[in-house]
Design a protein around this motif. Structure first.
Motif, PDB file in Angstrom:
ATOM      1  N   SER A 156      -9.957   5.931  -5.211  1.00 14.86           N
ATOM      2  CA  SER A 156     -10.355   6.670  -4.008  1.00 14.86           C
ATOM      3  C   SER A 156      -9.204   7.307  -3.248  1.00 14.86           C
ATOM      4  O   SER A 156      -9.443   8.043  -2.280  1.00 14.86           O
ATOM      5  CB  SER A 156     -11.122   5.740  -3.051  1.00 14.86           C
ATOM      6  OG  SER A 156     -12.238   5.177  -3.706  1.00 14.86           O
ATOM      7  N   GLY A 157      -7.966   7.038  -3.605  1.00 11.77           N
ATOM      8  CA  GLY A 157      -6.840   7.673  -2.942  1.00 11.77           C
ATOM      9  C   GLY A 157      -6.316   6.891  -1.750  1.00 11.77           C
ATOM     10  O   GLY A 157      -6.822   5.826  -1.389  1.00 11.77           O
ATOM     11  N   PHE A 158      -5.317   7.463  -1.092  1.00  9.79           N
ATOM     12  CA  PHE A 158      -4.629   6.748  -0.017  1.00  9.79           C
ATOM     13  C   PHE A 158      -5.472   6.646   1.251  1.00  9.79           C
ATOM     14  O   PHE A 158      -5.293   5.711   2.044  1.00  9.79           O
ATOM     15  CB  PHE A 158      -3.294   7.433   0.292  1.00  9.79           C
ATOM     16  CG  PHE A 158      -3.396   8.658   1.152  1.00  9.79           C
ATOM     17  CD1 PHE A 158      -3.275   8.586   2.528  1.00  9.79           C
ATOM     18  CD2 PHE A 158      -3.622   9.910   0.581  1.00  9.79           C
ATOM     19  CE1 PHE A 158      -3.366   9.714   3.331  1.00  9.79           C
ATOM     20  CE2 PHE A 158      -3.709  11.044   1.367  1.00  9.79           C
ATOM     21  CZ  PHE A 158      -3.584  10.952   2.742  1.00  9.79           C
ATOM     22  N   ARG A 159      -6.396   7.583   1.479  1.00 12.13           N
ATOM     23  CA  ARG A 159      -7.149   7.577   2.733  1.00 12.13           C
ATOM     24  C   ARG A 159      -8.010   6.316   2.847  1.00 12.13           C
ATOM     25  O   ARG A 159      -8.003   5.622   3.881  1.00 12.13           O
ATOM     26  CB  ARG A 159      -8.013   8.829   2.845  1.00 12.13           C
ATOM     27  CG  ARG A 159      -7.201  10.122   2.892  1.00 12.13           C
ATOM     28  CD  ARG A 159      -8.072  11.304   3.287  1.00 12.13           C
ATOM     29  NE  ARG A 159      -7.340  12.568   3.201  1.00 12.13           N
ATOM     30  CZ  ARG A 159      -6.498  13.021   4.135  1.00 12.13           C
ATOM     31  NH1 ARG A 159      -6.300  12.309   5.223  1.00 12.13           N
ATOM     32  NH2 ARG A 159      -5.894  14.179   3.982  1.00 12.13           N
ATOM     33  N   LEU A 160      -8.764   5.997   1.828  1.00 13.40           N
ATOM     34  CA  LEU A 160      -9.602   4.804   1.876  1.00 13.40           C
ATOM     35  C   LEU A 160      -8.736   3.546   1.898  1.00 13.40           C
ATOM     36  O   LEU A 160      -9.069   2.562   2.580  1.00 13.40           O
ATOM     37  CB  LEU A 160     -10.551   4.772   0.675  1.00 13.40           C
ATOM     38  CG  LEU A 160     -11.484   3.561   0.603  1.00 13.40           C
ATOM     39  CD1 LEU A 160     -12.376   3.499   1.838  1.00 13.40           C
ATOM     40  CD2 LEU A 160     -12.330   3.605  -0.669  1.00 13.40           C
ATOM     41  N   THR A 161      -7.619   3.568   1.193  1.00 14.40           N
ATOM     42  CA  THR A 161      -6.748   2.398   1.151  1.00 14.40           C
ATOM     43  C   THR A 161      -6.207   2.058   2.535  1.00 14.40           C
ATOM     44  O   THR A 161      -6.283   0.901   2.993  1.00 14.40           O
ATOM     45  CB  THR A 161      -5.579   2.638   0.180  1.00 14.40           C
ATOM     46  OG1 THR A 161      -6.098   2.976  -1.113  1.00 14.40           O
ATOM     47  CG2 THR A 161      -4.705   1.396   0.077  1.00 14.40           C
ATOM     48  N   ALA A 215       0.826  -1.209   0.000  1.00  7.62           N
ATOM     49  CA  ALA A 215       0.000   0.000   0.000  1.00  7.62           C
ATOM     50  C   ALA A 215       0.857   1.254   0.000  1.00  7.62           C
ATOM     51  O   ALA A 215       0.548   2.240  -0.689  1.00  7.62           O
ATOM     52  CB  ALA A 215      -0.928  -0.013   1.214  1.00  7.62           C
ATOM     53  N   MET A 216       1.949   1.227   0.762  1.00 10.69           N
ATOM     54  CA  MET A 216       2.832   2.397   0.801  1.00 10.69           C
ATOM     55  C   MET A 216       3.501   2.621  -0.547  1.00 10.69           C
ATOM     56  O   MET A 216       3.654   3.759  -1.004  1.00 10.69           O
ATOM     57  CB  MET A 216       3.879   2.202   1.903  1.00 10.69           C
ATOM     58  CG  MET A 216       4.793   3.400   2.093  1.00 10.69           C
ATOM     59  SD  MET A 216       3.861   4.867   2.588  1.00 10.69           S
ATOM     60  CE  MET A 216       4.944   6.167   2.025  1.00 10.69           C
ATOM     61  N   VAL A 247       1.329  12.808  -3.063  1.00  8.05           N
ATOM     62  CA  VAL A 247       1.785  14.050  -3.697  1.00  8.05           C
ATOM     63  C   VAL A 247       0.593  14.953  -4.008  1.00  8.05           C
ATOM     64  O   VAL A 247       0.616  16.167  -3.759  1.00  8.05           O
ATOM     65  CB  VAL A 247       2.585  13.736  -4.977  1.00  8.05           C
ATOM     66  CG1 VAL A 247       2.881  15.016  -5.760  1.00  8.05           C
ATOM     67  CG2 VAL A 247       3.890  13.028  -4.630  1.00  8.05           C
ATOM     68  N   GLY A 248      -0.472  14.359  -4.544  1.00  7.71           N
ATOM     69  CA  GLY A 248      -1.619  15.175  -4.936  1.00  7.71           C
ATOM     70  C   GLY A 248      -2.461  15.645  -3.765  1.00  7.71           C
ATOM     71  O   GLY A 248      -2.982  16.769  -3.783  1.00  7.71           O
ATOM     72  N   THR A 249      -2.608  14.837  -2.722  1.00  6.11           N
ATOM     73  CA  THR A 249      -3.499  15.180  -1.613  1.00  6.11           C
ATOM     74  C   THR A 249      -2.803  15.982  -0.525  1.00  6.11           C
ATOM     75  O   THR A 249      -3.334  16.994  -0.040  1.00  6.11           O
ATOM     76  CB  THR A 249      -4.100  13.898  -1.006  1.00  6.11           C
ATOM     77  OG1 THR A 249      -4.730  13.141  -2.033  1.00  6.11           O
ATOM     78  CG2 THR A 249      -5.110  14.240   0.077  1.00  6.11           C
ATOM     79  N   LEU A 250      -1.611  15.534  -0.119  1.00  6.38           N
ATOM     80  CA  LEU A 250      -0.900  16.182   0.989  1.00  6.38           C
ATOM     81  C   LEU A 250       0.219  17.099   0.525  1.00  6.38           C
ATOM     82  O   LEU A 250       0.857  17.751   1.357  1.00  6.38           O
ATOM     83  CB  LEU A 250      -0.315  15.114   1.931  1.00  6.38           C
ATOM     84  CG  LEU A 250      -1.313  14.147   2.571  1.00  6.38           C
ATOM     85  CD1 LEU A 250      -0.593  13.192   3.514  1.00  6.38           C
ATOM     86  CD2 LEU A 250      -2.412  14.895   3.308  1.00  6.38           C
ATOM     87  N   GLY A 251       0.439  17.195  -0.787  1.00  4.17           N
ATOM     88  CA  GLY A 251       1.522  18.028  -1.290  1.00  4.17           C
ATOM     89  C   GLY A 251       2.906  17.506  -0.913  1.00  4.17           C
ATOM     90  O   GLY A 251       3.857  18.289  -0.788  1.00  4.17           O
TER      91      GLY A 251
END
Length: 594
Positions: free
Chosen positions: A218-223, A85-86, A94-98
């Motif tokens: 869905s991005g890293f949060r859901l993962t 997952a990492m 990069v896109g969500t947390l910059g």
């Protein structure tokens, strides 16, 4: 009679004190008479307690079914899937947390350092407070770390909150899983159980396919939230694991050994992990600081090795107290050292192949992430099949022979992958090598954990999970770092050697040398060369030299890896033979009612 007379004379000469002395002598005489009885009672009580402990341990082992093994396998899949997952979360972070690439590398490196540095301590914690309790604490920390990562508002909390807590949880889960296998199962059951755990680690190669779909949609949060829920489910299932009796003797925790080992291994892994990007003798562009003109990689490695050397006298003192972090057998026994080598070398191979083949396929030949993930099945499926079913279907085969055949298969796989690398792409030989490597790793992993556990006492076998887990982490980290460093150095050296004889204008040599140690496709390097205002003829020459240097460096790297895996055969001479004797099997078959 003379003796009695002398004693009587001495008593007579003592005057007024003779009565007191007679009374004292009578007491001593009575104590001497009753002492053998007390010793006998103590011996009988000790024997009874020992027998009761052995009975409880035997009953626990006899009652152990394969239901706890399912829980342990699920825990192993979870820890392996977390790393997947990492690896998939780069774009989303990069896109969500910059986050920058340096931030993501820090998160990955920090997790690896924690896992490698504290894994051995996790084994000692398991035998001190109980393996099932340690597993539950580790699963709880892993779930907490995953949910922290999912809810992180910034990369700082993601790294120092989520990844650190998850790493600490993994340091407790992995030793507990391996220790519980050694505690719950014996004989053929133990061999099958260890093979199942190795197969679970191989099965986790499928997780990038599933997690990748979630990450893209869905991005890293859901993962990471899904990973947290997964660990919670495994934690609830941990009730199926029976309690194991105390291994005994661990009343004080080896704090000194834990601190020295964590610092030493942490510094060594830290230095090795940054060899490729910070430099060895001269600092690279990404090196953040220098020490007396040197990059901090070599000083960190040297200081770490010195601390690990100090661990020897530290553990000698702990051994006398009965609570060593690393029992003496793991250092002095050739059988244990051979088993740990068999544990570490396959992970060294997997780390090396991951840093060699995957970037080359994606950056040079243009494979997508999904295509690369599908290719991982070539090695993952045979790895899973052999690790899981070989101990069950062929228990009579020599474990030492299986490990040797596995090392030979891995070495041959490296040769095939070297042949499969071409100047502008790859051939099917590379894919055949990946599949053959999966067979080799599966064969070695099906026997290596059991070889270590069978070479030590039961108590040491239960504690060996932390040491075996550390061997995995160290092997994976060394394979990734050393193979990557070797590739970059040979690629830069090969480019410099070929560019001198290719008739390339000297004005283009300097900017081309800056990208010499970077894997690039022909089109990407061609576009880069045009920014130097090179004409078409010079661009074609530069592209050919670059492609040739990359391919040669890949072949040399795979060749060196194959030689190292072949050298692993030298460590197999002292392996413990764990195969079930054929004679016992024949007798068992003869006793079965027809």
């Amino acid at each position: 009679m003379a003796t009695v007379a002398r004693d009587f004379g001495r008593h007579e000469g003592r005057g007024a004190h003779s009565g007191e002395n007679s009374l004292r002598d009578n007491k001593i005489s009575r104590r001497r008479k009753t002492a053998p009885r007390q010793v006998e009672r103590f011996t009988m009580a000790t024997t009874i307690l020992t027998a009761e402990g052995a009975t409880r341990r035997t009953e626990t082992t006899a009652k152990a079914t394969y239901a706890p093994l399912v829980v342990l396998a699920l825990a192993q899949i979870g820890t392996s899937s977390d790393s997947a997952a990492m690896n998939l979360a780069t774009a989303s972070l990069v896109g969500t947390l910059g986050a920058t690439l340096d931030d993501i590398q820090m998160a990955t490196t920090l997790f690896s350092l924690i896992a490698g540095a504290f894994m051995i301590a996790g084994g000692l914690i398991g035998v001190t407070i109980g393996l099932r309790r340690t597993l539950a604490i580790g699963l709880s920390l892993a779930a907490l770390g995953e949910i922290t990562a999912a809810l992180s508002p910034a990369i700082f909390s993601f790294t120092w909150g989520g990844r650190v807590v998850t790493g600490l949880g993994v340091c407790l889960v992995t030793p507990s899983v391996l220790g519980l296998v050694a505690a719950l199962y014996q004989g053929r059951q133990r061999a099958i159980a260890f093979g199942t755990i190795a197969g679970a680690a191989a099965l986790s190669t499928l997780s990038p396919l599933i997690l990748g779909i979630v990450m893209d949609s869905s991005g890293f949060r859901l993962t990471f939230a899904i990973m947290a829920a997964y660990f919670v489910v495994v934690l609830c299932c941990a009730r199926l694991i029976p309690r194991t009796p105390a291994s005994g003797g661990h009343t004080h925790f080896d704090v000194a050994g834990t601190v020295v080992a964590a610092l030493g291994m942490g510094l060594v892994l830290f230095g090795v992990a940054h060899l490729s990007d910070w430099g060895i003798a001269s600092p690279q562009k990404l090196c953040p600081f220098t020490l007396c003109g040197l990059p901090p990689t070599l000083p960190a490695i040297v200081v770490g090795l010195v601390l690990l050397g100090l661990l020897v006298p530290t553990e000698r003192r702990a051994q006398r107290r009965g609570n060593p972090l690393i029992p003496r057998a793991f250092v002095t026994s050739p059988s244990v050292r051979a088993g740990l080598s068999a544990v570490a070398l396959p992970f060294f191979y997997m780390g090396a192949v991951g840093i060699l083949a995957t970037p080359y396929l994606q950056l040079v030949t243009g494979f997508t992430a999904l295509q690369t993930g599908m290719l991982s099945l070539l090695s993952g499926i045979p790895m899973f099949l052999l690790a899981t079913f070989l101990p069950k279907l062929a228990p009579h085969l020599s474990s030492r022979l299986i490990i040797r055949v596995g090392f030979i298969a891995i070495a041959c796989a490296c040769g095939l992958m070297a042949l499969g690398v071409q100047q502008h792409g790859v051939t099917t030989a590379l894919f055949g090598g990946m599949a053959l490597g999966g067979f080799g790793v599966g064969a070695v992993n099906s026997q290596s954990n059991n070889a270590v556990a069978c070479a030590v006492t039961r108590k040491e076998a239960e504690q060996s999970g932390g040491i075996q887990g550390a061997a995995r982490s160290i092997g994976l980290a060394l394979g990734t770092a050393l193979a990557g460093t070797f590739l970059l150095l040979t690629m830069a050296g090969g480019f410099a050697a070929q560019v001198a004889s290719a008739g390339i204008d000297q004005s283009y040599v300097a900017p081309a040398a800056e990208t010499a140690s970077t894997l690039m496709s022909d089109s990407a390097f061609s576009d880069e060369a045009r920014t130097w205002r090179a004409d078409a003829a010079q661009v074609d020459k530069l592209v050919d030299v670059k492609a040739s240097a990359q391919a040669d460096a890949m072949r040399l790297s795979f060749g060196a890896l194959g030689l190292l895996m072949a050298a692993g055969l030298l460590t197999t001479r002292h392996l413990v033979e764990t195969a079930a004797p054929r004679a016992k099997q024949d007798k068992a078959k003869a006793r079965r009612p027809r």
